[in-house]
Design a protein around this motif. Sequence first.
Motif, PDB file in Angstrom:
ATOM      1  N   ALA B 283       0.919  -0.964  -0.187  1.00 18.91           N
ATOM      2  CA  ALA B 283      -0.121   0.206  -0.125  1.00 18.91           C
ATOM      3  C   ALA B 283       1.262   1.481   0.270  1.00 18.91           C
ATOM      4  O   ALA B 283       0.570   1.944  -0.552  1.00 18.91           O
ATOM      5  CB  ALA B 283      -0.853  -0.019   0.852  1.00 18.91           C
ATOM      6  N   VAL B 284       1.919   1.714   0.750  1.00 21.66           N
ATOM      7  CA  VAL B 284       3.024   2.309   0.655  1.00 21.66           C
ATOM      8  C   VAL B 284       3.937   2.880  -0.798  1.00 21.66           C
ATOM      9  O   VAL B 284       3.387   3.873  -1.100  1.00 21.66           O
ATOM     10  CB  VAL B 284       3.769   2.126   1.333  1.00 21.66           C
ATOM     11  N   GLU B 285       3.608   1.882  -1.927  1.00 22.00           N
ATOM     12  CA  GLU B 285       3.562   1.545  -3.155  1.00 22.00           C
ATOM     13  C   GLU B 285       3.186   2.648  -3.434  1.00 22.00           C
ATOM     14  O   GLU B 285       3.055   3.366  -4.293  1.00 22.00           O
ATOM     15  CB  GLU B 285       4.293   1.037  -3.925  1.00 22.00           C
ATOM     16  N   LEU B 288       2.518   6.430  -2.730  1.00 21.88           N
ATOM     17  CA  LEU B 288       3.384   6.843  -3.461  1.00 21.88           C
ATOM     18  C   LEU B 288       2.925   7.632  -4.271  1.00 21.88           C
ATOM     19  O   LEU B 288       3.127   8.876  -4.556  1.00 21.88           O
ATOM     20  CB  LEU B 288       4.690   6.253  -2.936  1.00 21.88           C
ATOM     21  N   THR B 289       2.933   7.051  -5.527  1.00 20.51           N
ATOM     22  CA  THR B 289       2.530   6.590  -6.623  1.00 20.51           C
ATOM     23  C   THR B 289       1.575   8.796  -6.481  1.00 20.51           C
ATOM     24  O   THR B 289       1.702   9.191  -8.122  1.00 20.51           O
ATOM     25  CB  THR B 289       1.944   6.203  -7.222  1.00 20.51           C
ATOM     26  N   THR B 296      10.465  12.930  -2.058  1.00 24.47           N
ATOM     27  CA  THR B 296      11.032  13.248  -0.777  1.00 24.47           C
ATOM     28  C   THR B 296      10.405  11.569   0.412  1.00 24.47           C
ATOM     29  O   THR B 296      11.782  11.492   1.299  1.00 24.47           O
ATOM     30  CB  THR B 296      10.180  14.843   0.663  1.00 24.47           C
ATOM     31  N   ALA B 297       9.687  11.652   0.376  1.00 15.54           N
ATOM     32  CA  ALA B 297       8.938  10.880   0.944  1.00 15.54           C
ATOM     33  C   ALA B 297       9.321   9.149   0.744  1.00 15.54           C
ATOM     34  O   ALA B 297       9.377   8.576   1.467  1.00 15.54           O
ATOM     35  CB  ALA B 297       7.359  10.620   0.579  1.00 15.54           C
ATOM     36  N   ARG B 298       9.535   9.148  -0.779  1.00 17.12           N
ATOM     37  CA  ARG B 298      10.515   7.676  -0.883  1.00 17.12           C
ATOM     38  C   ARG B 298      12.111   7.475  -0.510  1.00 17.12           C
ATOM     39  O   ARG B 298      11.808   6.821   0.260  1.00 17.12           O
ATOM     40  CB  ARG B 298      10.187   7.806  -2.856  1.00 17.12           C
ATOM     41  N   ALA B 299      12.611   8.796  -0.448  1.00 17.10           N
ATOM     42  CA  ALA B 299      13.471   8.865  -0.229  1.00 17.10           C
ATOM     43  C   ALA B 299      13.913   8.442   1.409  1.00 17.10           C
ATOM     44  O   ALA B 299      14.355   7.876   2.071  1.00 17.10           O
ATOM     45  CB  ALA B 299      14.117  10.173  -0.573  1.00 17.10           C
TER      46      ALA B 299
END
Lengths: 429, 429
Positions: B283-285, B288-289, B296-299
């Motif tokens: 769900a995070v993936e 994120l999109t 920033t959030a992905r980093a």
Amino acid sequence: MLRLSSNDPGFAEAFARVVADRRESAVDVAADVAAILQDVRERGDAALGELTAKFDGHDLDQSGWQVDAETCRKAFGDLDPTLRSALELAAERIRAYHAAQLPEDRDYTDAAGVRLGATWRAVDAAGLYVPGGRAAYPSSMLMNAIPAKVAGVERLVVVTPTPKGEVNPLVLAAAHLAGVDEVWRVGGAHAVAALAYGTERISPVDVITGPGNAWVAEAKRQLYGVVGIDMVAGPSEILVIADAQNEPRKIAADLLSQAEHDPTSQSILITDDAAFADAVEQAVETELTALHTQATARASWETNGVIIDVASFAEAPALANALAAEHVEIATDDPEALMKQIRHAGSVFLGRMTPEAVGDYVAGPNHVLPTGRRARFSSGLSVLDFMKRTSFIQLDSAALEAIGPAAVALADAEGLPAHARSISVRLGQ
Amino acid sequence: MLRLSSNDPGFAEAFARVVADRRESAVDVAADVAAILQDVRERGDAALGELTAKFDGHDLDQSGWQVDAETCRKAFGDLDPTLRSALELAAERIRAYHAAQLPEDRDYTDAAGVRLGATWRAVDAAGLYVPGGRAAYPSSMLMNAIPAKVAGVERLVVVTPTPKGEVNPLVLAAAHLAGVDEVWRVGGAHAVAALAYGTERISPVDVITGPGNAWVAEAKRQLYGVVGIDMVAGPSEILVIADAQNEPRKIAADLLSQAEHDPTSQSILITDDAAFADAVEQAVETELTALHTQATARASWETNGVIIDVASFAEAPALANALAAEHVEIATDDPEALMKQIRHAGSVFLGRMTPEAVGDYVAGPNHVLPTGRRARFSSGLSVLDFMKRTSFIQLDSAALEAIGPAAVALADAEGLPAHARSISVRLGQ
């Protein structure tokens, strides 16, 4: 000693110089201390042992790293009975005052249906620095250790240098009485580093309090954030506001009780009677000759002492607020009226029968107080220095419906879409 | 993202590495900052003007040193009505929560006839650092300014950098709403120096709070003791404790609401269900999109994110206490039971309907919270950061007869004869 009168044309400038005078050592030990902290952080007990041999002249492996509980208990048992009772009275009164300071938790639900609150808890472990030599006071041990124990700190650790291996039995007796859990024979910046980072033998603590020399103070400052610390302490001071109804020798004794601590201490008298000021000045000379601390007290009084004649005590609160002194003694007919107008002071001693020294030992409030005008923004040591507060929040669906949309609007305005999303996804949007 | 299971043989070591990871910049700016502080202390506004031209690229004499009250009022008036209402709701709720924090004075006479007490007062003036650029949040203005005003601070001064002269109208609107008294267009370590020492234009303050970059944080640390400061702040973090009864996308949104702040932010999930952990990871993936803060959030998530599978939530409190996280969200059936066992946390968010973001904006408690494990010893911002306590003591003759002799005994034992004398001279000895 500096004599000022508020009628003098140059008074404002002269008083401003008194306020601005820091009386603090300008020695820059920051780099030395940083190197010591790094050394202890990297090499632990090995560094601690070497630095103790270098500065205190004894080998910890031979003299012992710790003073055991039995030695402290015995030091207490061996006290002269009068002194033991005095220490017990002090401990009991300090405990009672600080127990009344314990903050209350909060837990309530507001009109929007939001449950809110805060919980206070003690830190797990606290470290207390106790100086060796001249400043090794059992009263200081009680004033630092008892608030920590009243706060609920489970593990209270003392570090204290023992030059040439010698320990002060009075300080050990006070440690026993206060319930200290560990006493380590290490001092200086390296002992502070050991408390903050931990070593093989010493587990780290969360908060470090207690007085020390310039190295100790700088170590605490540099470690602020790694651990909590009490306020940075400087030379101490007293402001006595006294009218001519006082006996000059009593006020002289009060001024000298501050002066005998250290040559950098400061005693200031504000009075509305010039003849009384003269009499106190004379009485200070007489009293000085009877003190075995005369050399220190005289150095302080001659270098930093001040007598200020004012036309009326109406001028006193503004002067007191500018000085923001650690101790303020008000020996006048209506001390309450003046106290109400003094916004900045560490502790106030009201009336003719409250010499500051009762507060140093047995009154109950803490004698660790903000110095060097820091009473403008900081407080004496209290149970709060050994506690921290956790806030909490609980919403149900209705409460989130009520206040959630406002949070979504603000998160969007701040450009934080995941903040907004974490709420809107629960609002069924 | 790091996936751990408490069943793994190497779990203890891997978790200890997560706890020890500071995520903070190792840049040493101490010497640069010390030079800037010295420069502003000596040259005042001249230094401030030159440093602003150098770092922010505008001439204060042309762009204006201050933002006037009318500009702030207009910024508030020009807000979109939805946003204005949201800001008003936030301000009102923050004010109510902090008003309930105001400490009570004490004044009582104990069994020995000693009058004791403590009086809380606000500092005279407080300074608030508000960052420019990405971290310029109106919510942050409210969270810092409102506690100061609730505490009773008369003069509340904001400093904020305005790169190329541009100001953020949302931040000005919040300053108006919070009752800020002065807004100065200066930032960086030099602005902090100006608040602490004062310049020709800017009067000094007593306390400085608010977030900033490494230079601002180091300036506050170096000025600690000259003024009071709030806790040293590091990268922020959230710990979410969630069971499989939650919707994965909701928990994913919560984790990302922390991650989108900064690449150094950290989001940690503890769950007792491996399949739920997998679902959240997926769900995070997906979430994120959809974010314009995705980079920033992905980093943050990829570098610092952690998912920990535990066999049972009985393991969670020990892990939470070791992490001592800024934010702890407990989305389980009985969040209360877990909260009771969590000793170290900045703020706790209870239940499935309390995403952390409601606390960032509108719940009421402060969102300025201890980071980097500092919840072990420090608390969120409160009215107490803008107040200080003066203790007081009053004895009459009978009370001094009762407790004075013990103080004399202790003063004698400590080798302080003037202390003893100031009491004995009043006991008629």
